[in-house]
Design an enzyme around this catalytic site. Sequence first.
Site, short mmCIF file in Angstrom:
data_model
loop_
_atom_site.label_atom_id
_atom_site.label_comp_id
_atom_site.label_asym_id
_atom_site.label_seq_id
_atom_site.Cartn_x
_atom_site.Cartn_y
_atom_site.Cartn_z
N HIS A 142 26.69 15.57 30.33
CA HIS A 142 26.70 15.67 31.79
C HIS A 142 26.01 14.45 32.42
CE1 HIS A 142 26.48 17.33 35.82
NE2 HIS A 142 25.16 17.20 35.81
N SER A 266 22.09 29.83 44.33
CA SER A 266 22.19 29.74 42.87
C SER A 266 22.44 31.16 42.39
CB SER A 266 20.90 29.20 42.25
OG SER A 266 20.53 27.98 42.86
#
Length: 426
Positions: A142, A266
């Site tokens: 990532h 989140s």
Amino acid sequence: MSVSANNPDRTSWLHVSKNSDFPIQNIPFGVFLTRDDIITIGTRIGDTAIDLGALHQLGYFDGIALTDDIFLQDSLNDFIADGRKTWRAVRNRIAEIFDSNNKTLKNNTKHKERILFRLDEIEMQLPVQIGDYTDFYSSIEHATNVGSMFRDPDNALLPNWLHIPVGYHGRSSSIIPSGIPVHRPQGQILPPNSDTPIFSPSKMVDFELEMAFITTDANDLGEPIPIGEAEEYIFGLVMLNDWSARDIQKWEYVPLGPFLAKNFASSISPWIVTLDALEPFRVPGPKPLKKQLPYLQYKGSKSYDIHLEVAIRPKSAKELVVSKTNFKYMYWNMSQQLAHHTINGCPVNSGDMMGSGTISGPTPDSYGSMLELTWKGEKPIILKDGKQRTFIEDFDTVIMRGHCEKDGTRIGFGEISTQLLPVFKK
Ligand code: CA
């Protein structure tokens, strides 16, 4: 104390379908509202939710040192603070109570009526009151992808990345359980070829596929946690969708890192799967590419083989799985993250949550965000209705699933399912 709850040969008198994430070897912990609107701590076997408050009141935990109201609470924080010995004793006892060979509760209809619920009779809540939320950035794939896109493919990793499990302090007030929809955020965005920002709804709303671990009270102010002890203080794991607004992020993140692009929501999976339950799925992690400082060096296998996937379901079409990846790819493991987090003496409390960072694998179909899957929007994904997606659109539902599987035992996390709604209007 041995973890007899993990015995792979044990079966339950409760029905468990073949591909269930929740066999009797899982025994996760969560918090739910019952049909009578009572909040309680519970666990789950197959598709049956189990009220641990009721089990305790009826004496099924006799012999284990637990306060009377330990499960009659709206969060797991106090139970988690009791420490690993207690978690183990309780998981082991639950396994015994629901073992196929144990008829005590099975034959007690009155007790079963108080203890057992169908999933459609309960509503899952946040399992812990999260005091502090830290998010790491621990996937080398990532970090390399993002660095290549926004900086320089030849120097994709910043100089500190191979030395430090990079992280930042997030915000716990916007952490929500699966099922709660999220509004598209608005904010400052810098249009292409401009030096003046505009105020606009984000046009680049993204998910980040992550795992997160929940800690117990671990250390006093000033006291680091040695890496070899770190796992003792990890209660368990949830899946995490760390919603992100890429256009807001791009304008705001220099020099202090993400702020409003990350703290609008989140989402987490509601059942905390204990680290004990994940024990059979330990695997070695990636070899360090650079020598790490002694406080980050560890012995043994500290990574976990957890299969993960992300699907997008538009308003009126079937879902499409857009990514399949694995937690085991993470360059920095949880022990290293916790040792690093506390090396300066920062205290960690019961119910703190630490996100792994977006989990991307080595191949383009294993990336953990739309940013990477569509490479900044250059390679759109075609959904089942034939429509294109570069980022997440209004009324799309993002679904994340995760499970481990070995020698016929499957332990899973269920799912996080979150719909994106249009911008909030009063
Ligand atoms: Ca993140």
